[in-house]
Design an enzyme around this catalytic site. Structure first.
Site, PDB file in Angstrom:
ATOM      1  CD  GLU A 252     -28.259  40.191 -48.954  1.00 23.50           C
ATOM      2  OE1 GLU A 252     -27.471  41.143 -48.788  1.00 23.50           O
ATOM      3  OE2 GLU A 252     -28.205  39.431 -49.919  1.00 23.50           O
TER       4      GLU A 252
ATOM      5  CG  ASP B 172     -53.020  58.688 -67.452  1.00 26.59           C
ATOM      6  OD1 ASP B 172     -52.900  58.768 -68.680  1.00 26.59           O
ATOM      7  OD2 ASP B 172     -52.291  59.274 -66.641  1.00 26.59           O
TER       8      ASP B 172
END
Ligand code: 6GU
Length: 243
Positions: free
Chosen positions: A113, A164
């Protein structure tokens, strides 16, 4: 560059560092990995690394008395320490470029968590890879490593990332290969005539068109060149013509 990864699941990295461009970069000595199991810093009988939250609540929290010594023992003043967390700054190509200039980074993968808030004081950066929750930072750390390594000199051909998507703030232009005609669909003729000036202009225009259509948010603060403004006008005229 050296990449140190602190994780409770070192085996998750075996395939990642053993394949493709990452493996080649490792073999060429461009990048060195050290995968560190921080459970080794737990010295209780069951090697627990987490505990219940103070004052209650669901889930388990990674203990500072394990993770902080693990960070300290594996870093030096030269190590840029990054905590993977959905609460971190949102990862983008410009951060990959920034990180690719470091000599040594440490990526700390939380799990469960969360981690004790005090751990935050022992890192240089906190990064999230998007607005969704993963069960741990491992996949996110691979995303970071992959995007950084491909920017390192010689990891891949320079030209293959100069164009890219995102590298120039735009999405990449459409790519084609043979056959020239497939199922009645043909490769744009400008790409076949060998005129490099025309091809470069067409690619820039199609990059702009794609970005405008799919990711207009990328263009919000863009400083356009004169050529880009001309191309945008052409695109607008073409779209108006289609209506
Ligand atoms: Cl870095 N970690 C986790 N657990 N979830 C995420 C994340 C990181 N980035 C997006 N979601």
């Amino acid at each position: 560059m050296k990449i140190k990864i602190l994780t409770l699941f070192p085996n998750m990295f075996n395939e990642f560092i053993g394949e493709s461009i990452i493996k080649r970069a490792k073999d060429k000595g461009i990048v060195e990995f050290e995968i560190i199991d921080f459970r080794l810093w737990s010295n209780d009988k069951h090697h627990h690394v987490d505990d219940t939250p103070c004052s209650g609540g669901a889930g388990m929290v990674l203990r500072p008395d394990i993770l902080i010594p693990a960070i300290k023992d594996n870093s030096c003043s030269n190590t840029y320490k990054i905590l993977m967390t959905p609460q971190g700054r949102l990862y983008k190509q410009n951060i990959a470029e920034e990180l690719s200039k470091k000599d040594e980074i440490m990526i700390i993968c939380g799990h469960y968590e969360g981690f004790d808030e005090r751990i935050r004081d022992y890192v240089d950066d906190e990064i999230s890879i998007g607005d969704y929750v993963l069960t741990g930072g491992e996949l996110a750390s691979m995303v970071l490593s992959d995007s950084i390594i491909r920017l390192l000199n010689d990891a891949i051909k320079k030209e293959s990332h100069e164009d890219d998507s995102f590298q120039n703030g735009l999405l990449e232009y459409p790519q084609y290969t043979r056959p020239i005609e497939y199922d009645g669909k043909v490769v744009p003729s400008v790409l076949l005539n060998g005129n490099h000036k025309d091809i470069r202009r067409w690619r820039l225009k199609e990059s702009l068109r794609k970005t405008l259509k799919r990711r207009p948010d990328l263009l919000t603060n863009r400083k356009y060149t004169k050529e880009e403004l001309e191309l945008l006008d052409e695109i607008k005229e073409e779209e108006d013509g289609e209506k």
